[in-house]
Design a protein around this motif. Structure first.
Motif, mmCIF file in Angstrom:
data_model
loop_
_atom_site.group_PDB
_atom_site.id
_atom_site.type_symbol
_atom_site.label_atom_id
_atom_site.label_comp_id
_atom_site.label_asym_id
_atom_site.label_seq_id
_atom_site.Cartn_x
_atom_site.Cartn_y
_atom_site.Cartn_z
ATOM 1 N N SER A 121 39.952 49.453 33.828
ATOM 2 C CA SER A 121 39.731 48.020 33.694
ATOM 3 C C SER A 121 38.520 47.605 34.519
ATOM 4 O O SER A 121 38.210 48.224 35.538
ATOM 5 C CB SER A 121 40.941 47.230 34.168
ATOM 6 N N SER A 122 37.854 46.534 34.090
ATOM 7 C CA SER A 122 36.722 45.992 34.833
ATOM 8 C C SER A 122 36.890 44.489 34.963
ATOM 9 O O SER A 122 37.303 43.823 34.016
ATOM 10 C CB SER A 122 35.403 46.276 34.103
ATOM 11 N N ILE A 123 36.565 43.977 36.114
ATOM 12 C CA ILE A 123 36.527 42.540 36.353
ATOM 13 C C ILE A 123 35.063 42.194 36.602
ATOM 14 O O ILE A 123 34.443 42.738 37.526
ATOM 15 C CB ILE A 123 37.384 42.131 37.577
ATOM 16 N N ILE A 124 34.513 41.321 35.776
ATOM 17 C CA ILE A 124 33.113 40.940 35.922
ATOM 18 C C ILE A 124 33.075 39.562 36.557
ATOM 19 O O ILE A 124 33.510 38.584 35.951
ATOM 20 C CB ILE A 124 32.380 40.944 34.564
ATOM 21 N N LYS A 125 32.563 39.478 37.782
ATOM 22 C CA LYS A 125 32.420 38.219 38.491
ATOM 23 C C LYS A 125 31.032 37.671 38.179
ATOM 24 O O LYS A 125 30.020 38.292 38.515
ATOM 25 C CB LYS A 125 32.603 38.425 39.996
ATOM 26 N N VAL A 126 30.981 36.528 37.509
ATOM 27 C CA VAL A 126 29.722 35.986 37.004
ATOM 28 C C VAL A 126 28.697 35.777 38.121
ATOM 29 O O VAL A 126 27.494 35.941 37.896
ATOM 30 C CB VAL A 126 29.954 34.700 36.179
ATOM 31 N N ASP A 127 29.142 35.466 39.333
ATOM 32 C CA ASP A 127 28.209 35.263 40.438
ATOM 33 C C ASP A 127 27.497 36.538 40.859
ATOM 34 O O ASP A 127 26.475 36.482 41.528
ATOM 35 C CB ASP A 127 28.932 34.663 41.648
ATOM 36 N N SER A 128 28.041 37.697 40.471
ATOM 37 C CA SER A 128 27.418 38.960 40.857
ATOM 38 C C SER A 128 26.598 39.590 39.728
ATOM 39 O O SER A 128 26.027 40.660 39.915
ATOM 40 C CB SER A 128 28.486 39.941 41.340
ATOM 41 N N VAL A 129 26.527 38.925 38.586
ATOM 42 C CA VAL A 129 25.787 39.451 37.434
ATOM 43 C C VAL A 129 24.313 39.063 37.542
ATOM 44 O O VAL A 129 23.986 37.920 37.874
ATOM 45 C CB VAL A 129 26.382 38.908 36.110
ATOM 46 N N ASN A 130 23.438 40.014 37.280
ATOM 47 C CA ASN A 130 22.005 39.724 37.249
ATOM 48 C C ASN A 130 21.664 38.981 35.968
ATOM 49 O O ASN A 130 21.859 39.505 34.864
ATOM 50 C CB ASN A 130 21.179 41.003 37.330
ATOM 51 N N VAL A 131 21.156 37.760 36.112
ATOM 52 C CA VAL A 131 20.761 36.936 34.970
ATOM 53 C C VAL A 131 19.438 37.467 34.430
ATOM 54 O O VAL A 131 18.527 37.798 35.196
ATOM 55 C CB VAL A 131 20.633 35.458 35.391
ATOM 56 N N ILE A 132 19.341 37.562 33.111
ATOM 57 C CA ILE A 132 18.140 38.089 32.454
ATOM 58 C C ILE A 132 17.307 36.926 31.913
ATOM 59 O O ILE A 132 17.819 36.068 31.188
ATOM 60 C CB ILE A 132 18.521 39.034 31.305
ATOM 61 N N ASP A 133 16.023 36.907 32.261
ATOM 62 C CA ASP A 133 15.078 35.921 31.734
ATOM 63 C C ASP A 133 14.647 36.403 30.355
ATOM 64 O O ASP A 133 14.060 37.469 30.221
ATOM 65 C CB ASP A 133 13.882 35.806 32.669
ATOM 66 N N ARG A 134 14.939 35.607 29.320
ATOM 67 C CA ARG A 134 14.627 36.005 27.945
ATOM 68 C C ARG A 134 13.351 35.367 27.423
ATOM 69 O O ARG A 134 13.029 35.461 26.251
ATOM 70 C CB ARG A 134 15.783 35.632 27.017
ATOM 71 N N GLY A 135 12.620 34.646 28.267
ATOM 72 C CA GLY A 135 11.397 33.973 27.866
ATOM 73 C C GLY A 135 11.676 32.536 27.442
ATOM 74 O O GLY A 135 12.761 32.213 26.967
ATOM 75 N N GLY A 136 10.715 31.654 27.652
ATOM 76 C CA GLY A 136 10.838 30.267 27.226
ATOM 77 C C GLY A 136 11.926 29.499 27.952
ATOM 78 O O GLY A 136 12.415 28.488 27.451
ATOM 79 N N GLY A 137 12.342 29.964 29.127
ATOM 80 C CA GLY A 137 13.401 29.306 29.887
ATOM 81 C C GLY A 137 14.804 29.724 29.480
ATOM 82 O O GLY A 137 15.789 29.271 30.058
ATOM 83 N N ILE A 138 14.923 30.580 28.484
ATOM 84 C CA ILE A 138 16.229 31.052 28.009
ATOM 85 C C ILE A 138 16.727 32.131 28.972
ATOM 86 O O ILE A 138 15.987 33.042 29.342
ATOM 87 C CB ILE A 138 16.121 31.580 26.569
ATOM 88 N N ARG A 139 17.997 32.003 29.372
ATOM 89 C CA ARG A 139 18.593 32.948 30.306
ATOM 90 C C ARG A 139 19.851 33.541 29.699
ATOM 91 O O ARG A 139 20.578 32.858 28.977
ATOM 92 C CB ARG A 139 18.944 32.245 31.613
ATOM 93 N N THR A 140 20.130 34.793 30.021
ATOM 94 C CA THR A 140 21.333 35.464 29.532
ATOM 95 C C THR A 140 22.096 36.061 30.701
ATOM 96 O O THR A 140 21.509 36.670 31.599
ATOM 97 C CB THR A 140 20.974 36.555 28.505
ATOM 98 N N ILE A 141 23.416 35.887 30.644
ATOM 99 C CA ILE A 141 24.327 36.462 31.623
ATOM 100 C C ILE A 141 25.130 37.545 30.899
ATOM 101 O O ILE A 141 26.048 37.234 30.138
ATOM 102 C CB ILE A 141 25.277 35.391 32.188
ATOM 103 N N PRO A 142 24.762 38.828 31.050
ATOM 104 C CA PRO A 142 25.532 39.890 30.401
ATOM 105 C C PRO A 142 26.915 39.996 31.044
ATOM 106 O O PRO A 142 27.029 39.959 32.266
ATOM 107 C CB PRO A 142 24.717 41.149 30.631
ATOM 108 N N LEU A 143 27.941 40.124 30.247
ATOM 109 C CA LEU A 143 29.301 40.242 30.769
ATOM 110 C C LEU A 143 29.823 41.651 30.522
ATOM 111 O O LEU A 143 29.620 42.529 31.329
ATOM 112 C CB LEU A 143 30.198 39.156 30.170
ATOM 113 N N VAL A 144 30.472 41.903 29.394
ATOM 114 C CA VAL A 144 30.958 43.250 29.088
ATOM 115 C C VAL A 144 29.838 44.028 28.397
ATOM 116 O O VAL A 144 29.411 43.675 27.293
ATOM 117 C CB VAL A 144 32.220 43.209 28.202
ATOM 118 N N THR A 145 29.360 45.052 29.074
ATOM 119 C CA THR A 145 28.304 45.918 28.547
ATOM 120 C C THR A 145 28.617 47.337 29.013
ATOM 121 O O THR A 145 29.467 47.533 29.886
ATOM 122 C CB THR A 145 26.912 45.515 29.081
ATOM 123 N N PRO A 146 27.931 48.341 28.484
ATOM 124 C CA PRO A 146 28.151 49.700 28.993
ATOM 125 C C PRO A 146 27.859 49.838 30.488
ATOM 126 O O PRO A 146 28.372 50.739 31.136
ATOM 127 C CB PRO A 146 27.190 50.544 28.159
#
Length: 137
Positions: free
Chosen positions: A4-29
């Motif tokens: 099992s994995s618990i993803i704490k959003v505060d510890s996730v590296n936010v990805i800059d997608r360009g144009g001010g768009i940001r992504t917060i990856p949650l469940v990924t490999p």
């Protein structure tokens, strides 16, 4: 057995997608051991959106904040908070923020390996890679 994995959003590296768009990856490999799907949240500033594209797998999106619209195969549908979409693999689509503030979406892909093919160029890139920019001019 998968762990099992618990993803704490505060510890996730936010990805800059360009144009001010940001992504917060949650469940990924990277965050879970052998996941069978991929999830995250993308936040679009006012007036921005994704370019027309398709994926190699099915996608479900729920609008978490703001207002927007989805275009699938040329048909545009307005979206409000908690509206959800199901888009089968290889269908051309895009999400656009039509509101006055930020639009946030939760996305879920039916694969642990996701690609994006940009409709304008036919270029296929790995999802969330450096080449997978939403704010392309």
């Amino acid at each position: 057995m998968n762990k099992s994995s618990i993803i704490k959003v505060d510890s996730v590296n936010v990805i800059d997608r360009g144009g001010g768009i940001r992504t917060i990856p949650l469940v990924t490999p990277r965050s879970a051991q052998s996941p069978r799907f991929t999830t995250g949240i993308s936040i679009y500033p006012r007036g921005t959106g994704a370019p027309l594209h398709s994926h190699n797998c099915d996608e479900q999106v729920t609008l978490l904040q703001g207002t927007g619209e989805v275009e699938v195969d040329g048909a545009v549908t307005p979206l409000v908070r908690h509206d959800s979409t199901y888009i089968p693999a290889n269908r051309t689509h895009r999400f656009t923020n039509t509101g006055d503030g930020p639009m946030a979406i939760l996305w879920i892909y039916s694969s642990d390996r996701v690609t994006r093919t940009f409709a304008a160029t036919g270029e296929t890139v790995e999802h969330l890679s450096a080449e997978d920019l939403m704010g392309k001019p």
